[in-house]
Design a protein around this motif. Structure first.
Motif, short mmCIF file in Angstrom:
data_model
loop_
_atom_site.label_atom_id
_atom_site.label_comp_id
_atom_site.label_asym_id
_atom_site.label_seq_id
_atom_site.Cartn_x
_atom_site.Cartn_y
_atom_site.Cartn_z
N GLN A 134 0.83 -1.21 0.00
CA GLN A 134 0.00 0.00 0.00
C GLN A 134 0.87 1.26 0.00
O GLN A 134 0.56 2.23 -0.70
CB GLN A 134 -0.92 -0.02 1.22
CG GLN A 134 -2.07 0.92 1.16
CD GLN A 134 -3.06 0.55 0.06
OE1 GLN A 134 -3.11 -0.59 -0.40
NE2 GLN A 134 -3.83 1.51 -0.37
N VAL A 135 1.93 1.26 0.79
CA VAL A 135 2.84 2.42 0.83
C VAL A 135 3.48 2.63 -0.55
O VAL A 135 3.56 3.75 -1.04
CB VAL A 135 3.91 2.24 1.93
CG1 VAL A 135 5.01 3.27 1.82
CG2 VAL A 135 3.26 2.30 3.31
N TYR B 28 5.63 5.92 -2.48
CA TYR B 28 6.82 5.99 -1.63
C TYR B 28 7.71 4.78 -1.90
O TYR B 28 7.24 3.65 -1.89
CB TYR B 28 6.44 5.98 -0.15
CG TYR B 28 5.77 7.24 0.32
CD1 TYR B 28 6.50 8.34 0.72
CD2 TYR B 28 4.38 7.34 0.35
CE1 TYR B 28 5.89 9.50 1.16
CE2 TYR B 28 3.75 8.49 0.78
CZ TYR B 28 4.50 9.56 1.18
OH TYR B 28 3.87 10.70 1.61
N PRO B 29 9.01 5.01 -2.08
CA PRO B 29 9.93 3.86 -2.19
C PRO B 29 10.13 3.22 -0.81
O PRO B 29 10.10 3.91 0.21
CB PRO B 29 11.23 4.47 -2.70
CG PRO B 29 11.09 5.93 -2.65
CD PRO B 29 9.67 6.27 -2.33
N VAL B 30 10.29 1.93 -0.80
CA VAL B 30 10.51 1.19 0.44
C VAL B 30 11.76 0.34 0.26
O VAL B 30 11.90 -0.36 -0.73
CB VAL B 30 9.29 0.28 0.77
CG1 VAL B 30 9.55 -0.53 2.04
CG2 VAL B 30 8.03 1.11 0.93
N THR C 18 12.42 -5.98 8.42
CA THR C 18 12.42 -4.54 8.66
C THR C 18 12.45 -3.77 7.35
O THR C 18 13.34 -3.99 6.53
CB THR C 18 13.64 -4.13 9.52
OG1 THR C 18 13.66 -4.92 10.71
CG2 THR C 18 13.60 -2.67 9.88
N ALA C 19 11.49 -2.88 7.19
CA ALA C 19 11.41 -2.04 6.00
C ALA C 19 11.47 -0.58 6.40
O ALA C 19 11.03 -0.20 7.50
CB ALA C 19 10.10 -2.31 5.25
N ILE C 20 12.01 0.25 5.52
CA ILE C 20 12.11 1.68 5.76
C ILE C 20 11.44 2.41 4.60
O ILE C 20 11.80 2.20 3.44
CB ILE C 20 13.58 2.12 5.88
CG1 ILE C 20 14.23 1.42 7.08
CG2 ILE C 20 13.67 3.64 6.04
CD1 ILE C 20 15.71 1.68 7.21
N VAL C 21 10.48 3.28 4.94
CA VAL C 21 9.83 4.10 3.92
C VAL C 21 10.74 5.29 3.67
O VAL C 21 11.19 5.96 4.59
CB VAL C 21 8.44 4.58 4.40
CG1 VAL C 21 7.80 5.47 3.36
CG2 VAL C 21 7.56 3.39 4.73
N GLU C 22 11.02 5.54 2.40
CA GLU C 22 11.92 6.64 2.01
C GLU C 22 11.11 7.78 1.42
O GLU C 22 9.94 7.61 1.03
CB GLU C 22 12.94 6.12 1.01
CG GLU C 22 13.81 5.01 1.59
CD GLU C 22 14.73 4.38 0.57
OE1 GLU C 22 14.65 4.72 -0.62
OE2 GLU C 22 15.52 3.52 0.98
#
Length: 80
Positions: free
Chosen positions: A58-59, A64-66, A73-77
């Motif tokens: 969904q992000v 948004y790149p992830v 562990t994921a980071i939204v950039e």
């Protein structure tokens, strides 16, 4: 004296040592500061891989790149 001759010692009490519950797995998504409400954590925690994957999907659909630092562990950039 053999172990079988000790009164009250059947060994059945040791069975729970081999049937320990699986550890609870947690998946994390680190959000951008503007994506979380004031006073709330910018880390979303999921107990289900399906919920984690759905949130990441969904992000990404929102533009948004992830990136991933590990499989859990994921980071939204920031958007490019």
């Amino acid at each position: 004296m053999s172990i079988d001759s000790i009164p009250g010692q059947s060994g059945a009490g040791m069975l729970d040592m081999f049937n320990a519950p699986a550890p609870v797995r947690t998946w994390l998504v680190q959000l951008l500061p503007g994506m979380c409400a004031p006073g709330e954590s910018c880390v979303k925690r999921f107990r289900s891989v399906d919920a984690f994957d759905g949130y990441v999907r969904q992000v990404r659909a929102s533009g948004y790149p992830v990136s991933f630092t590990s499989p859990f562990t994921a980071i939204v950039e920031a958007r490019p």
